[in-house]
Design a protein around this motif. Sequence first.
Motif, PDB file in Angstrom:
ATOM      1  N   SER A   6      33.153  46.273  46.483  1.00 48.06           N
ATOM      2  CA  SER A   6      33.874  46.207  47.751  1.00 48.06           C
ATOM      3  C   SER A   6      35.016  47.231  47.805  1.00 48.06           C
ATOM      4  O   SER A   6      35.611  47.526  48.816  1.00 48.06           O
ATOM      5  N   SER A   7      35.243  47.830  46.649  1.00 48.76           N
ATOM      6  CA  SER A   7      36.373  49.226  46.828  1.00 48.76           C
ATOM      7  C   SER A   7      35.779  50.235  47.493  1.00 48.76           C
ATOM      8  O   SER A   7      36.708  51.056  47.941  1.00 48.76           O
ATOM      9  N   ILE A   8      34.366  50.508  47.885  1.00 50.06           N
ATOM     10  CA  ILE A   8      34.072  51.318  48.851  1.00 50.06           C
ATOM     11  C   ILE A   8      33.252  50.777  49.894  1.00 50.06           C
ATOM     12  O   ILE A   8      32.792  49.567  49.842  1.00 50.06           O
ATOM     13  N   SER A   9      33.291  51.277  50.859  1.00 56.82           N
ATOM     14  CA  SER A   9      32.400  50.802  52.103  1.00 56.82           C
ATOM     15  C   SER A   9      31.908  51.911  52.948  1.00 56.82           C
ATOM     16  O   SER A   9      32.109  53.280  52.640  1.00 56.82           O
ATOM     17  N   VAL A  10      30.725  51.669  53.687  1.00 59.55           N
ATOM     18  CA  VAL A  10      30.131  52.861  54.306  1.00 59.55           C
ATOM     19  C   VAL A  10      31.291  53.394  55.462  1.00 59.55           C
ATOM     20  O   VAL A  10      32.011  52.935  55.955  1.00 59.55           O
ATOM     21  N   ASN A  11      30.952  54.792  55.530  1.00 58.97           N
ATOM     22  CA  ASN A  11      32.058  55.629  56.598  1.00 58.97           C
ATOM     23  C   ASN A  11      30.906  55.795  57.651  1.00 58.97           C
ATOM     24  O   ASN A  11      30.378  56.944  57.662  1.00 58.97           O
ATOM     25  N   SER A  12      31.243  54.782  58.785  1.00 62.14           N
ATOM     26  CA  SER A  12      30.354  55.322  60.023  1.00 62.14           C
ATOM     27  C   SER A  12      31.208  56.005  61.082  1.00 62.14           C
ATOM     28  O   SER A  12      30.920  55.902  62.345  1.00 62.14           O
ATOM     29  N   SER A  13      32.242  56.830  60.730  1.00 60.26           N
ATOM     30  CA  SER A  13      33.167  57.369  61.590  1.00 60.26           C
ATOM     31  C   SER A  13      32.403  58.741  62.355  1.00 60.26           C
ATOM     32  O   SER A  13      32.919  59.097  63.575  1.00 60.26           O
ATOM     33  N   GLN A  14      31.327  59.039  61.897  1.00 63.85           N
ATOM     34  CA  GLN A  14      30.444  60.378  62.378  1.00 63.85           C
ATOM     35  C   GLN A  14      29.225  59.973  62.798  1.00 63.85           C
ATOM     36  O   GLN A  14      28.493  58.993  62.152  1.00 63.85           O
ATOM     37  N   PRO A  15      28.940  60.263  63.894  1.00 63.81           N
ATOM     38  CA  PRO A  15      27.370  59.983  64.361  1.00 63.81           C
ATOM     39  C   PRO A  15      26.408  60.592  63.851  1.00 63.81           C
ATOM     40  O   PRO A  15      25.204  60.402  64.293  1.00 63.81           O
ATOM     41  N   THR A  16      26.480  61.418  62.896  1.00 66.71           N
ATOM     42  CA  THR A  16      25.555  62.398  62.305  1.00 66.71           C
ATOM     43  C   THR A  16      25.198  62.176  60.751  1.00 66.71           C
ATOM     44  O   THR A  16      26.004  61.312  59.932  1.00 66.71           O
ATOM     45  N   LEU A  70      41.193  43.107  46.981  1.00 68.68           N
ATOM     46  CA  LEU A  70      40.470  41.906  46.798  1.00 68.68           C
ATOM     47  C   LEU A  70      39.774  41.994  45.557  1.00 68.68           C
ATOM     48  O   LEU A  70      39.688  40.767  44.620  1.00 68.68           O
ATOM     49  N   ALA A  71      39.097  42.986  45.085  1.00 72.00           N
ATOM     50  CA  ALA A  71      38.504  43.047  43.993  1.00 72.00           C
ATOM     51  C   ALA A  71      39.310  42.993  42.718  1.00 72.00           C
ATOM     52  O   ALA A  71      39.088  42.338  41.741  1.00 72.00           O
ATOM     53  N   ALA A  72      40.182  43.803  42.740  1.00 71.83           N
ATOM     54  CA  ALA A  72      41.566  43.425  41.706  1.00 71.83           C
ATOM     55  C   ALA A  72      41.937  42.197  41.219  1.00 71.83           C
ATOM     56  O   ALA A  72      42.383  41.832  40.261  1.00 71.83           O
ATOM     57  N   ALA A  73      41.956  41.384  42.583  1.00 75.33           N
ATOM     58  CA  ALA A  73      42.511  40.016  42.473  1.00 75.33           C
ATOM     59  C   ALA A  73      41.380  39.067  42.233  1.00 75.33           C
ATOM     60  O   ALA A  73      41.520  37.856  41.942  1.00 75.33           O
ATOM     61  N   GLY A  74      40.221  39.490  41.865  1.00 74.60           N
ATOM     62  CA  GLY A  74      38.969  38.785  41.763  1.00 74.60           C
ATOM     63  C   GLY A  74      38.595  38.142  42.781  1.00 74.60           C
ATOM     64  O   GLY A  74      37.629  36.912  42.650  1.00 74.60           O
ATOM     65  N   LEU A  75      38.709  38.530  44.082  1.00 73.17           N
ATOM     66  CA  LEU A  75      38.359  37.673  45.321  1.00 73.17           C
ATOM     67  C   LEU A  75      37.118  38.360  45.812  1.00 73.17           C
ATOM     68  O   LEU A  75      36.689  37.938  46.766  1.00 73.17           O
ATOM     69  N   SER A 113      28.585  41.542  42.086  1.00 72.81           N
ATOM     70  CA  SER A 113      28.642  40.208  42.116  1.00 72.81           C
ATOM     71  C   SER A 113      30.053  39.803  41.791  1.00 72.81           C
ATOM     72  O   SER A 113      31.034  40.467  41.507  1.00 72.81           O
ATOM     73  N   MET A 114      30.083  38.338  41.836  1.00 73.85           N
ATOM     74  CA  MET A 114      31.467  37.754  41.601  1.00 73.85           C
ATOM     75  C   MET A 114      31.116  36.183  41.270  1.00 73.85           C
ATOM     76  O   MET A 114      30.290  35.441  41.640  1.00 73.85           O
ATOM     77  N   PHE A 115      31.771  35.836  40.106  1.00 71.82           N
ATOM     78  CA  PHE A 115      31.716  34.770  39.768  1.00 71.82           C
ATOM     79  C   PHE A 115      32.819  33.740  40.139  1.00 71.82           C
ATOM     80  O   PHE A 115      33.877  34.089  40.535  1.00 71.82           O
ATOM     81  N   LYS A 116      32.426  32.343  40.363  1.00 72.28           N
ATOM     82  CA  LYS A 116      33.485  31.268  41.165  1.00 72.28           C
ATOM     83  C   LYS A 116      34.559  30.907  40.007  1.00 72.28           C
ATOM     84  O   LYS A 116      35.639  30.221  40.151  1.00 72.28           O
ATOM     85  N   SER A 117      34.306  31.022  38.737  1.00 69.63           N
ATOM     86  CA  SER A 117      34.808  30.481  37.685  1.00 69.63           C
ATOM     87  C   SER A 117      36.639  31.006  37.592  1.00 69.63           C
ATOM     88  O   SER A 117      36.535  32.449  37.701  1.00 69.63           O
ATOM     89  N   SER A 127      38.458  31.179  35.299  1.00 65.87           N
ATOM     90  CA  SER A 127      38.940  31.874  34.134  1.00 65.87           C
ATOM     91  C   SER A 127      38.222  33.465  34.021  1.00 65.87           C
ATOM     92  O   SER A 127      38.600  34.016  33.010  1.00 65.87           O
ATOM     93  N   TRP A 128      37.728  33.676  35.047  1.00 67.48           N
ATOM     94  CA  TRP A 128      37.090  34.944  34.980  1.00 67.48           C
ATOM     95  C   TRP A 128      38.161  36.299  35.359  1.00 67.48           C
ATOM     96  O   TRP A 128      38.903  36.052  36.046  1.00 67.48           O
ATOM     97  N   THR A 129      38.143  37.255  34.432  1.00 72.15           N
ATOM     98  CA  THR A 129      39.077  38.167  34.624  1.00 72.15           C
ATOM     99  C   THR A 129      38.468  39.169  35.868  1.00 72.15           C
ATOM    100  O   THR A 129      37.319  39.159  36.369  1.00 72.15           O
ATOM    101  N   SER A 130      39.523  40.216  36.280  1.00 69.81           N
ATOM    102  CA  SER A 130      39.242  41.093  37.287  1.00 69.81           C
ATOM    103  C   SER A 130      38.191  41.728  37.232  1.00 69.81           C
ATOM    104  O   SER A 130      37.974  42.483  35.863  1.00 69.81           O
ATOM    105  N   PRO A 131      37.117  42.115  38.135  1.00 69.41           N
ATOM    106  CA  PRO A 131      36.033  42.872  37.822  1.00 69.41           C
ATOM    107  C   PRO A 131      36.338  44.304  37.764  1.00 69.41           C
ATOM    108  O   PRO A 131      35.378  44.932  37.518  1.00 69.41           O
ATOM    109  N   VAL A 132      37.460  44.763  38.322  1.00 71.34           N
ATOM    110  CA  VAL A 132      37.708  46.234  38.361  1.00 71.34           C
ATOM    111  C   VAL A 132      38.065  46.835  36.855  1.00 71.34           C
ATOM    112  O   VAL A 132      37.636  48.028  36.843  1.00 71.34           O
ATOM    113  N   SER A 133      38.145  45.919  35.948  1.00 74.32           N
ATOM    114  CA  SER A 133      38.375  46.392  34.552  1.00 74.32           C
ATOM    115  C   SER A 133      36.846  46.663  34.139  1.00 74.32           C
ATOM    116  O   SER A 133      35.884  45.801  33.864  1.00 74.32           O
ATOM    117  N   ASN A 134      36.538  48.047  33.955  1.00 72.99           N
ATOM    118  CA  ASN A 134      35.318  48.491  33.501  1.00 72.99           C
ATOM    119  C   ASN A 134      33.866  48.050  34.237  1.00 72.99           C
ATOM    120  O   ASN A 134      33.295  46.989  33.602  1.00 72.99           O
TER     121      ASN A 134
END
Length: 619
Positions: free
Chosen positions: A357-367, A347-352, A169-173, A175-182
């Motif tokens: 979002s730091s990880i994504s699916v890896n669809s490079s292989q068809p198996t 983007l996550a480190a910047a709170g955006l 999740s992400m807040f729009k506030s 004043s919210w700090t970066s989500p990457v911290s813990n």
Amino acid sequence: MQGAFHRCPLLCSVPPNSLPTTSNLFPSATPRRRFLSIPSTTTTATTIPPNLPHSASPSSSFAALDDYQRLFTSQPAESTDPIPLLPAEGKLPSDFPLGTYYLAGPGMMADDQGSTVNPLDGHGYLRAFHFIGGGVVMYSARYVETAAATEDRVVESGEWRFRRPGPFSMFKSSSWTSPVSNMLRNVANTTVLRWGGRLFCLWEGGHPYELEPTSLETIGLADLITTAEERQGGGAGAGAGGVLNLVAGITKHFFHAMLGKDSKRTISHYKVDAQRNRLLLLSCDTEDIFLPQSNFTFYEFDSNFELQQKKEFLITEQLLIHDWAFTDSYYIIMGNRTKTDVKGTLLAAAGLAPAISSISVNSSQPTTPIYVLPRFSDNAIFPGRNWTRAAVEAPCQLWTMHMGNAFEENNVAGNIQINVQASVCSYHWFSYRKMFGYDERSSKLDPTFMNQEKEMLPHLVLISLELDGKGSCISCSVTNSSTKWRKPCDFPVINPSNSGKANRFMYASSTSGSTELLPHFPFDTVVKIDCSNGDVSSWSTESRRFIGEPMFVPKSTSAGDEEDGYVVIVEYAVCRHRCYLVVLDARRIGDDDDAVVVKLEVPEQLTFPFGFHGFWEGK
């Protein structure tokens, strides 16, 4: 039993050395989407009536959107003292076994300050339905008092104020700090387990929380993994050695700052081997989520919670595992390939963006890599086999959602046949950050994400592997679980007595497709598949009512009859602001009027949001 499956058209079936270059199971193009009229996020005014009448047309975009939002409406109330549930329909049969049905899931997703989180980040809310005899069912519900819940709930007033959003999740506030911290906030909202006289709520990113079984009062964190490690004398995993271990050691402190201090996390899905009366847990190293390696450790406990064995495997792939399976001789991991997303991390480190979002699916292989790992001696069956490097590559790109069962058999050629029943979806659709349609920009739930092209969405498949006398894969095929049911499905379950061995019947949540604007999700149908011939029977709710995960409850007098029992499921009548616990006769699913045995009504003031996974504890 296996021959019947071979009559189904194969989605993918080729020798492992002749793999296709593209998936035949899912289209590779970006799916088309159904769009509902979502209220603008630039104004605080809402265009959705607060209470649409039950008579509102289910085809109305307002009704569809309102129903979807109501399914995830937070419930601040608790029921610490059990209350009786009254039947709205039918009567509980005298042969229904005594016991408790526990249901875990999020209870708080929108606080009193206007902040909203993805349901995956909602605070854990445990519901308990106690079947005490004489047709009486008592209901209680309490929040799991995690560290996150303690931080977010004001004791004096009972109000909720989210301090941090959680990884999805992400807040729009501002004043919210970066989500990457813990980033890992353990909300204990995913699964529930009753074992060895103890009760636990689990979440993917940390240790389970233990609760008192009768009052549901939270006892505290239960570090089962560390306890097991200490009893076994610790020790490192079966490492791949070299560079990967060096990198993991150097980055461990950095990742612990992001993910918390726990070096291991327990996978929320566990397994119960009914034949050996054992609990099977799986853990992995916390930092592996960002590394091209996965350290898996399997633990097996007896009914007294004494550790019977521990097996470690290091796989040199970056994987994200939510569920897994076992057979009499093997652990089965279907690998969901992931990769570190540099842009998403920034983007996550910047709170955006959400931390996930730091990880994504890896669809490079068809198996799809399928790891068949020995439960007992590594070399007793196939001497010299490297189990962690010799993955079977299924000839389709499958993202595994949930496992129904797995079992092994000796076929007519004398080879080992391993069958895996699972719900899978397309890599092109799956996204943790968008699950349930969560929109981080508006903090609303958009049902169009869960209602895209049905071929992309979760559905049931059978994966069949044939291993020769040396452990090499001769063939691997992927088929639909039934050619007679092509609609999206998830939450596959079986009679728990058959876990790890051949089963004939499988039950799952699916859709009738009767709601034009919500054709695929939320689910409104229980589907029952006869795996011996592909026959399908189903039961569906009324219009504008939805269901969660089914749970099979065997009769105490079933005497080994796999079909002899009941299916319990929660029905969410969101248009009436009601929840019902529905009991179906497993044999009669498909009969228009006879499947429902009883429907028990939860009081309106305790109506709860969508639950995730449950557990049946028989007395």
